[in-house]
Design a protein around this motif. Structure first.
Motif, short mmCIF file in Angstrom:
data_model
loop_
_atom_site.label_atom_id
_atom_site.label_comp_id
_atom_site.label_asym_id
_atom_site.label_seq_id
_atom_site.Cartn_x
_atom_site.Cartn_y
_atom_site.Cartn_z
N MET A 79 -89.88 -45.92 -46.33
CA MET A 79 -90.72 -45.21 -47.29
C MET A 79 -91.90 -44.54 -46.60
N GLU A 80 -92.49 -45.23 -45.62
CA GLU A 80 -93.62 -44.64 -44.90
C GLU A 80 -93.16 -43.43 -44.08
N ASP A 81 -92.01 -43.56 -43.41
CA ASP A 81 -91.48 -42.43 -42.64
C ASP A 81 -91.25 -41.21 -43.52
N LEU A 82 -90.65 -41.43 -44.67
CA LEU A 82 -90.33 -40.32 -45.57
C LEU A 82 -91.60 -39.65 -46.08
N LYS A 83 -92.66 -40.42 -46.27
CA LYS A 83 -93.93 -39.84 -46.69
C LYS A 83 -94.56 -39.03 -45.55
N VAL A 84 -94.52 -39.61 -44.33
CA VAL A 84 -95.15 -38.96 -43.19
C VAL A 84 -94.55 -37.59 -42.90
N ARG B 262 -87.26 -47.37 -57.87
CA ARG B 262 -88.46 -46.55 -57.74
C ARG B 262 -88.40 -45.30 -58.61
N GLY C 105 -93.08 -35.74 -45.03
CA GLY C 105 -93.18 -34.88 -46.20
C GLY C 105 -91.93 -34.82 -47.05
N LEU D 293 -91.08 -37.32 -49.10
CA LEU D 293 -91.30 -38.13 -50.29
C LEU D 293 -92.78 -38.11 -50.60
N GLY D 294 -93.11 -37.99 -51.89
CA GLY D 294 -94.51 -37.99 -52.27
C GLY D 294 -95.17 -39.32 -52.02
N SER D 295 -96.48 -39.33 -52.06
CA SER D 295 -97.24 -40.55 -51.80
C SER D 295 -97.17 -41.50 -52.99
N ASP E 259 -82.85 -36.70 -56.39
CA ASP E 259 -83.99 -36.97 -55.53
C ASP E 259 -83.56 -37.37 -54.12
#
Length: 209
Positions: free
Chosen positions: A198-203, A28, A205, A207-209, A99
């Motif tokens: 990946m969804e958890d990390l986005k929720v 990614r 904040g 990880l970016g969308s 990252d």
């Protein structure tokens, strides 16, 4: 920078999960650092070095640090994480901005957790072949981790482990927090694992969308 702590009993598959995640994050376009903790040796770090640095060239050698804690594995990630915090600082000095830093604890019992100073997100790994009683035992590691990974589901038929029981127990103990059942050997469940992570990390904040 996201700091992901990975813990669980000896032999549950923490190092295999670290290697899998390093590959997925690298695909990614993320720059990954890895820290392993062990009580008496650098065996886990050497395995990661051979697999990810030498064979597959996923990360450069300066992005990997092995820590020998010399004592209780819980202390180095919970009560006094200073060794690991210094290791992260050294990683950044050698490798530049990272990252993701994946931090593997030494073999842990169900009460082990990461200090919030050290990990932004925690994953607890259980081994199906150790018995289907574990999710129901609870403990901070199982109940409070952000993600519970039940590994080696391919072995369940050979050890009479009831996966449905493990799912139900995990739902009760974790009160809605996600649990994923996988085999890091066969690949079963790994796509779901990455989708949840990946969804958890986005929720939250991280990880970016």
């Amino acid at each position: 920078m996201i700091k992901i702590g990975i813990l669980g009993p000896v032999g549950s598959g923490k190092t295999s999960l670290i290697e899998f995640l390093a590959k997925e994050f690298t695909k990614r376009g993320l720059k990954v650092g890895i820290i392993t903790n062990d009580v008496v040796s650098n065996a886990d770090a050497m395995r990661v070095y051979e697999d990810l640095v030498v064979k597959e060239k996923i990360i450069p050698k300066e992005n990997l640090v092995g820590i020998v804690t010399g004592g209780c594995p819980h202390t180095a990630i919970r009560e006094d994480p200073s060794l690991n915090l210094r290791a992260i600082d050294n990683l950044i000095k050698k490798s530049g901005d990272l990252d993701v830093v994946l931090i593997e604890s030494g073999g842990d019992n169900v009460m082990s957790t990461f200090s919030p100073l050290l990990a932004d997100y925690t994953i607890y790994v259980l081994d199906t072949s150790a018995g289907d009683k574990y999710p129901g035992k609870g403990g901070l590691g199982i109940s409070e981790s952000d993600l519970l990974v039940v590994n080696k589901i391919d072995l369940a038929p050979y050890v009479n482990a009831n996966l449905n029981k493990m799912r139900k127990d995990a739902e009760i103990v974790r009160k809605g927090k996600p649990t994923v059942f996988v085999s890091l050997k066969t690949g079963e469940g790994l796509q779901e694992l990455m989708e949840i992570l990946m969804e958890d990390l986005k929720v939250v904040g991280l990880l970016g969308s």
